[in-house]
Design an enzyme around this catalytic site. Structure first.
Site, PDB file in Angstrom:
ATOM      1  N   GLY A 210       0.832  -1.207   0.000  1.00 47.60           N
ATOM      2  CA  GLY A 210       0.000   0.000   0.000  1.00 47.60           C
ATOM      3  C   GLY A 210       0.862   1.250   0.000  1.00 47.60           C
ATOM      4  O   GLY A 210       2.064   1.179  -0.224  1.00 47.60           O
ATOM      5  N   ASN A 211       0.236   2.372   0.227  1.00 46.68           N
ATOM      6  CA  ASN A 211       0.998   3.620   0.321  1.00 46.68           C
ATOM      7  C   ASN A 211       0.341   4.548   1.337  1.00 46.68           C
ATOM      8  O   ASN A 211      -0.686   4.208   1.910  1.00 46.68           O
ATOM      9  CB  ASN A 211       1.141   4.272  -1.061  1.00 46.68           C
ATOM     10  CG  ASN A 211      -0.200   4.632  -1.659  1.00 46.68           C
ATOM     11  OD1 ASN A 211      -0.941   5.429  -1.114  1.00 46.68           O
ATOM     12  ND2 ASN A 211      -0.514   4.003  -2.789  1.00 46.68           N
ATOM     13  N   ARG A 212       0.939   5.697   1.544  1.00 48.20           N
ATOM     14  CA  ARG A 212       0.506   6.573   2.642  1.00 48.20           C
ATOM     15  C   ARG A 212      -0.685   7.465   2.316  1.00 48.20           C
ATOM     16  O   ARG A 212      -1.079   8.284   3.132  1.00 48.20           O
ATOM     17  CB  ARG A 212       1.664   7.480   3.065  1.00 48.20           C
ATOM     18  CG  ARG A 212       2.799   6.748   3.697  1.00 48.20           C
ATOM     19  CD  ARG A 212       3.767   7.736   4.326  1.00 48.20           C
ATOM     20  NE  ARG A 212       4.976   7.063   4.755  1.00 48.20           N
ATOM     21  CZ  ARG A 212       5.058   6.338   5.860  1.00 48.20           C
ATOM     22  NH1 ARG A 212       4.018   6.226   6.659  1.00 48.20           N
ATOM     23  NH2 ARG A 212       6.183   5.747   6.172  1.00 48.20           N
ATOM     24  N   SER A 213      -1.239   7.342   1.139  1.00 46.17           N
ATOM     25  CA  SER A 213      -2.353   8.233   0.787  1.00 46.17           C
ATOM     26  C   SER A 213      -3.549   8.002   1.711  1.00 46.17           C
ATOM     27  O   SER A 213      -3.943   6.869   1.951  1.00 46.17           O
ATOM     28  CB  SER A 213      -2.766   7.962  -0.657  1.00 46.17           C
ATOM     29  OG  SER A 213      -4.005   8.580  -0.902  1.00 46.17           O
ATOM     30  N   ALA A 276      -3.680   7.717  -5.241  1.00 47.91           N
ATOM     31  CA  ALA A 276      -2.292   7.278  -5.338  1.00 47.91           C
ATOM     32  C   ALA A 276      -2.347   5.810  -5.750  1.00 47.91           C
ATOM     33  O   ALA A 276      -2.544   4.916  -4.920  1.00 47.91           O
ATOM     34  CB  ALA A 276      -1.594   7.432  -3.996  1.00 47.91           C
TER      35      ALA A 276
END
Ligand code: C5P
Length: 399
Positions: A210-213, A276
């Site tokens: 995943g990512n930090r969005s 994102a």
């Protein structure tokens, strides 16, 4: 500024809020509900403000106080905001002076809820908050901590310092940025598609890349477009609260997002690709949980589809907005992306700063237009940045 105080134990903090607001130079008018009077002495508020504290619609010498208070306010801050007050405000009731003032005002409103965890988490309260946020009301959500009666949990009103800071942020947003956005170009009849959040690409049934969005920027754009009358579809990979009055489609992966976006592209006038989207995903998803005892797995990755680039290729009359999160060479990298993806506008964020980009409520951005125009949007709340972006895109549609 109006300081509304409804009846909860957190009202004991409102005197401190009042003092802090006054120290910032604010002229504060307290409006206390009948229940609020049981928790904070009107005399304390009267001594500090030199004003009589009103609660009722019926005992003031001003013949129309419920409208005049709201009309004159630059901000209405309600701290604490009880479940009851929130419900009345959502329903548009004008049953006491505070509710009537809220109803008779166009000023920004900041609610600072305080209540027991069960009341906060009740679907009725959550729905009320959703609807109010969809109408542009600011909500400083309660924190976790000790509550009245010795309970622990979410529902504790934020601390006075934080409340005052948020109130100031809202007042400060009376900047040239929002002045322009406040011109409120309408978007009736415009079909808007927004993506938001960070996609999750499965490694196995329990793990993902995943990512930090957080999805906050995309959700703010969707709310803003809806506020201006657009028909909005939000395709989101975020768990964040979604604005009221729009169609929400929840997705997890880049492939799911691609499918939902492509199937709606032909019926859209504007697309904001604020999501994102993961650039890579595991080539295969393990069917069952990978065992720790088997040692660290070697993940083979493959590229995900670039949804935005595909929209750039397929675009007919649609206006397509991309987002670029950069940690260095912001403008150059974003400009290259604008060209490569053949889109109309790119919103570039510097995500290396602590106060902008991922997770936080504030952002700063640079807008790069296809024709070469560049505009800096200074640090502001994401809702304000969203207002400015949507305003400018609505303007471009009119041209
Ligand atoms: O190339 P980069 O990921 O930096 O571009 C960011 C922009 O492209 C964002 O608008 C994002 O939503 C979009 N994007 C996409 N599909 C991808 C990667 C990014 O639509 N696979």
């Amino acid at each position: 500024m109006i300081l509304g105080i409804s009846g909860g134990i957190a009202a004991y903090k409102s005197v401190e809020i009042l003092r802090r607001l006054q120290r910032t130079g604010a002229d504060v008018v307290p409006v206390v509900t009948e229940a609020g009077r049981k928790f904070v002495a009107p005399m304390a508020l009267e001594s500090l403000t030199g004003r009589r504290v009103s609660s009722s619609l019926w005992n003031d010498t001003d013949p129309i106080p419920h409208t005049s208070l709201g009309q004159r306010a630059d901000l209405i801050l309600v701290a604490p905001a009880t479940a009851d007050l929130i419900a009345r405000y959502r329903a548009g009731l004008a049953s006491d002076l505070l509710a009537a003032t809220l109803l008779a005002s166009r000023a920004p409103v900041l609610l600072c809820p305080a209540m027991h965890t069960e009341m906060w988490e009740h679907p009725a309260t959550q729905e009320n908050i959703d609807v109010l946020q969809g109408r542009g009301v600011h909500v400083l959500e309660p924190a976790e901590g000790s509550l009245a009666g010795g309970d622990m949990g979410i529902g504790r009103m934020r601390e006075p310092a934080e409340i005052v800071e948020k109130a100031q942020q809202i007042l400060l947003s009376d900047s040239p940025l929002t002045d322009l956005a406040d011109a409120a170009r309408r978007m009736e009849g415009v079909r808007v598609l927004v993506t938001a959040g960070g996609t999750r690409e499965s490694i196995d049934p329990v793990r993902f890349i995943g990512n930090r969005s957080s999805g906050k920027m995309g959700h703010a754009i969707a709310a803003e477009a809806a506020r201006r009358g657009a028909a909005v579809v939000l395709v989101t990979a975020s768990d964040a609260r979604t604005p009221a009055g729009i169609e929400v489609i929840r997705v997890q992966t880049a492939a799911e997002m691609e499918k939902e976006v492509l199937s709606r592209f032909a019926d859209s006038d504007v697309v904001f690709m604020a999501a994102a989207v993961a650039d890579f995903r595991p080539r295969v998803e393990a069917g069952s949980k990978i065992k720790k005892s088997d040692g660290p797995p070697l993940l083979e990755l493959e590229p995900t589809p670039d949804i935005l680039a595909r929209l750039g290729e397929e675009k007919a009359s649609q206006f397509v907005v991309g987002f670029a999160a950069e940690t260095d060479d912001l403008v150059e990298n974003a400009k290259a992306k604008l060209e490569r993806k053949k889109i109309d506008l790119i919103v570039a964020n510097d995500v290396s700063a602590a106060d902008s980009g991922f997770e936080v409520d504030t952002n700063r951005a640079v807008l790069l237009w296809r024709a070469g125009e560049v505009e800096d949007l200074p640090l502001a709340l994401k809702s304000e940045i969203a207002a400015a972006i949507v305003e400018r895109v609505a303007g471009a549609l009119e041209d």
